[in-house]
Design a protein around this motif. Structure first.
Motif, PDB file in Angstrom:
ATOM      1  N   PHE A  31      71.828  56.313 -22.641  1.00  0.00           N
ATOM      2  CA  PHE A  31      71.196  57.553 -22.183  1.00  0.00           C
ATOM      3  C   PHE A  31      69.845  57.275 -21.528  1.00  0.00           C
ATOM      4  O   PHE A  31      69.532  57.815 -20.460  1.00  0.00           O
ATOM      5  N   GLY A  32      69.028  56.451 -22.170  1.00  0.00           N
ATOM      6  CA  GLY A  32      67.713  56.156 -21.617  1.00  0.00           C
ATOM      7  C   GLY A  32      67.799  55.483 -20.260  1.00  0.00           C
ATOM      8  O   GLY A  32      67.041  55.819 -19.337  1.00  0.00           O
ATOM      9  N   THR A  33      68.727  54.532 -20.107  1.00  0.00           N
ATOM     10  CA  THR A  33      68.879  53.851 -18.825  1.00  0.00           C
ATOM     11  C   THR A  33      69.402  54.809 -17.762  1.00  0.00           C
ATOM     12  O   THR A  33      69.000  54.742 -16.589  1.00  0.00           O
ATOM     13  N   PHE A  34      70.306  55.704 -18.171  1.00  0.00           N
ATOM     14  CA  PHE A  34      70.802  56.731 -17.253  1.00  0.00           C
ATOM     15  C   PHE A  34      69.643  57.559 -16.700  1.00  0.00           C
ATOM     16  O   PHE A  34      69.528  57.775 -15.489  1.00  0.00           O
ATOM     17  N   PHE A  35      68.767  57.999 -17.585  1.00  0.00           N
ATOM     18  CA  PHE A  35      67.622  58.814 -17.156  1.00  0.00           C
ATOM     19  C   PHE A  35      66.692  58.018 -16.251  1.00  0.00           C
ATOM     20  O   PHE A  35      66.213  58.518 -15.220  1.00  0.00           O
ATOM     21  N   VAL A  36      66.413  56.760 -16.630  1.00  0.00           N
ATOM     22  CA  VAL A  36      65.506  55.923 -15.839  1.00  0.00           C
ATOM     23  C   VAL A  36      66.058  55.699 -14.435  1.00  0.00           C
ATOM     24  O   VAL A  36      65.315  55.741 -13.439  1.00  0.00           O
ATOM     25  N   VAL A  37      67.368  55.480 -14.328  1.00  0.00           N
ATOM     26  CA  VAL A  37      67.977  55.243 -13.012  1.00  0.00           C
ATOM     27  C   VAL A  37      68.007  56.527 -12.187  1.00  0.00           C
ATOM     28  O   VAL A  37      67.715  56.514 -10.981  1.00  0.00           O
ATOM     29  N   VAL A  38      68.369  57.646 -12.813  1.00  0.00           N
ATOM     30  CA  VAL A  38      68.402  58.918 -12.072  1.00  0.00           C
ATOM     31  C   VAL A  38      67.022  59.245 -11.511  1.00  0.00           C
ATOM     32  O   VAL A  38      66.880  59.644 -10.349  1.00  0.00           O
ATOM     33  N   ALA A  39      65.984  59.062 -12.323  1.00  0.00           N
ATOM     34  CA  ALA A  39      64.630  59.356 -11.846  1.00  0.00           C
ATOM     35  C   ALA A  39      64.144  58.297 -10.865  1.00  0.00           C
ATOM     36  O   ALA A  39      63.555  58.622  -9.824  1.00  0.00           O
ATOM     37  N   GLY A  40      64.376  57.024 -11.198  1.00  0.00           N
ATOM     38  CA  GLY A  40      63.853  55.942 -10.365  1.00  0.00           C
ATOM     39  C   GLY A  40      64.480  55.872  -8.998  1.00  0.00           C
ATOM     40  O   GLY A  40      63.811  55.515  -8.012  1.00  0.00           O
ATOM     41  N   LEU A  41      65.785  56.195  -8.897  1.00  0.00           N
ATOM     42  CA  LEU A  41      66.458  56.190  -7.597  1.00  0.00           C
ATOM     43  C   LEU A  41      66.511  57.580  -6.983  1.00  0.00           C
ATOM     44  O   LEU A  41      66.481  57.726  -5.761  1.00  0.00           O
ATOM     45  N   GLY A  42      66.622  58.606  -7.821  1.00  0.00           N
ATOM     46  CA  GLY A  42      66.783  59.958  -7.295  1.00  0.00           C
ATOM     47  C   GLY A  42      65.548  60.480  -6.595  1.00  0.00           C
ATOM     48  O   GLY A  42      65.659  61.141  -5.544  1.00  0.00           O
ATOM     49  N   VAL A  43      64.372  60.209  -7.140  1.00  0.00           N
ATOM     50  CA  VAL A  43      63.149  60.723  -6.513  1.00  0.00           C
ATOM     51  C   VAL A  43      62.975  60.171  -5.097  1.00  0.00           C
ATOM     52  O   VAL A  43      62.768  60.947  -4.153  1.00  0.00           O
ATOM     53  N   PRO A  44      63.073  58.861  -4.869  1.00  0.00           N
ATOM     54  CA  PRO A  44      62.948  58.398  -3.477  1.00  0.00           C
ATOM     55  C   PRO A  44      64.113  58.813  -2.583  1.00  0.00           C
ATOM     56  O   PRO A  44      63.936  59.002  -1.370  1.00  0.00           O
ATOM     57  N   LEU A  45      65.309  58.985  -3.159  1.00  0.00           N
ATOM     58  CA  LEU A  45      66.456  59.391  -2.349  1.00  0.00           C
ATOM     59  C   LEU A  45      66.289  60.813  -1.812  1.00  0.00           C
ATOM     60  O   LEU A  45      66.702  61.112  -0.686  1.00  0.00           O
ATOM     61  N   PHE A  46      65.708  61.682  -2.621  1.00  0.00           N
ATOM     62  CA  PHE A  46      65.601  63.087  -2.244  1.00  0.00           C
ATOM     63  C   PHE A  46      64.158  63.494  -1.957  1.00  0.00           C
ATOM     64  O   PHE A  46      63.775  64.645  -2.170  1.00  0.00           O
TER      65      PHE A  46
END
Length: 320
Positions: A31-46
Motif C-alpha cells: 500500500f505504501g509503495t502504491f501511494f508513493v508511486v501514484v504521487a511521485g509519478l502522478g503529480v508530474p504526469l498531470f
C-alpha cells in the motif's frame, strides 16, 4: 472491597494489538509503495507548469512522509527495495523477510503505474501513454534532460541512495531520541534528492518506482532500467555497512544485555515505525521495566536479543 487495577483498565481494541505478522507487513509495504508511486509519478504526469503550486519532488517527499505515518508502524515504512536492502545489510531485517518486502513493493509500484496508465487512457489529448510515461521515466544519456552520461547518473544514484538509507537507518534507530520525527526526516530527504536528480535523469532513488515507470515507457527506458537497480543497491549496501560499523563500535553496543535499557536497539527482525520507532523480533519475553510506555511514544513490545538473525550472521561470516 478493593477493585483490582486490571479491572479498571479499558478492554483491548484493535489499535492496542501487537504489530501485524508478515502478511500484514507485506500489505502495508504494498500500500505504501502504491501511494508513493501514484504521487511521485502522478503529480508530474498531470502537472500544468504554468499553474502548478507544488513541485513534483516535494509532492513525492510528502507522500513518503504520509505513507510512513499511516502504515509505517506495521512494516517499518520502507516502500523502497534499496531501503529494505540497507536494513538487511545492517542486520535489522531477516533476509527472507527482506525478499518478501521487495516483492510486495514491486506489486504496489506496478499497481500504482497501472492505475495511472488507466487514467491517462481516458485523457483525450494524450494519444500515446508511453510518450507521457517517458517524461517521468529514469534514464541517462539521450534519456537525460541535460544529457548526463551513464557514469554521472550511476554516481548520483549511489550517492543519493546511500544518503537516503543512512538517514532512514539513523532516524529510526531505537537509540535516537528524535525517532518520532523520522517520517519527516525521510520525506524531506527524499524530496531534496528527487529535486537534485530530476534534471540529470529523473533519478528516483527507488528501484520499485523506476521499474513502474519503465514498464510503461518506451523500450529505451526499459533497456536502461538495470542501472536504477544496481546503483541504488550499491548505495544501500554502503549505508548499511557504515551503520553496522557505527552500531558495533558505539558504547551502547558494549553494554551487557542484562543492563540494557528497554528502549535500546536490538537485533531486529523488522523496524516498524511506532511513531518512527523500531520493533524487535518476536519470540522473547517482555521485560518488566518495558511494561510502562515512555511518555513521548507508545513503543512496540520490548523483547530480547536473538542469536540467529540471518542478516547479521550472513554478513558477519562474509567478513571473516
Amino acid at each position: 472491597m478493593i477493585t483490582p487495577a486490571s479491572a479498571l483498565e479499558p478492554a483491548a481494541t484493535p489499535d492496542d494489538s501487537p504489530p501485524a505478522g508478515l502478511p500484514g507487513r507485506l500489505s502495508a509495504e504494498a500500500f505504501g509503495t502504491f501511494f508513493v508511486v501514484v504521487a511521485g509519478l502522478g503529480v508530474p504526469l498531470f502537472t500544468i507548469p504554468q499553474s502548478n503550486p507544488l513541485s513534483a519532488s516535494l509532492a513525492a517527499g510528502l507522500a513518503v512522509t504520509a505513507a510512513m505515518l499511516a502504515v509505517g508502524y506495521l512494516s517499518g515504512g520502507h516502500f523502497n527495495p534499496a531501503v529494505t536492502a540497507g536494513h538487511a545489510i545492517a542486520g535489522r531485517i531477516r533476509l527472507a523477510d527482506a525478499a518478501a518486502y521487495v516483492g510486495a513493493q514491486l506489486v504496489g509500484a506496478l499497481l500504482g503505474a497501472v492505475a495511472l496508465f488507466g487514467i491517462l487512457r481516458t485523457v483525450p489529448n494524450i494519444a500515446d501513454t508511453r510518450t507521457a510515461f517517458d517524461t517521468v521515466a529514469a534514464g541517462f544519456g539521450e534519456n537525460s534532460v541535460i544529457q548526463v552520461p551513464l557514469a554521472g547518473v550511476l554516481l548520483l544514484e549511489v550517492l543519493g541512495t546511500a544518503l537516503l538509507v543512512a538517514v532512514f537507518l539513523g532516524a529510526t534507530s531505537a537509540r535516537n531520541p528524535s525517532r518520532l520525527a523520522a517520517p519527516f526526516a525521510v520525506g524531506l530527504t527524499m524530496a531534496v534528492l528527487l529535486q537534485f536528480g530530476q534534471a540529470p535523469g529523473n533519478i528516483p532513488f527507488n528501484p520499485a518506482r523506476a521499474t513502474a515507470s519503465a514498464l510503461f515507457s518506451s523500450p529505451d527506458a526499459l533497456g536502461q532500467l538495470w542501472l536504477f537497480w544496481v546503483a541504488p543497491l550499491v548505495g544501500a549496501a554502503l549505508a548499511g555497512l557504515v551503520y553496522r560499523g557505527f552500531a558495533q563500535g558505539s558504547p551502547a553496543a558494549a553494554v551487557p544485555a542484562a543492563a540494557e535499557e528497554p528502549d535500546e536497539e536490538t537485533d531486529e527482525e523488522e523496524a516498524p515505525l511506532d511513531g518512527a520507532g523500531e520493533e524487535p523480533e518476536s519470540g522473547a519475553a517482555v521485560p518488566a521495566a518495558a511494561a510502562t510506555p515512555a511518555p513521548s511514544a507508545v513503543p512496540a513490545p520490548a523483547e530480547g536479543r536473538t542469536g540467529d538473525d540471518e542478516a547479521r550472521d550472513f554478513f558477519d561470516k562474509r567478513g571473516q
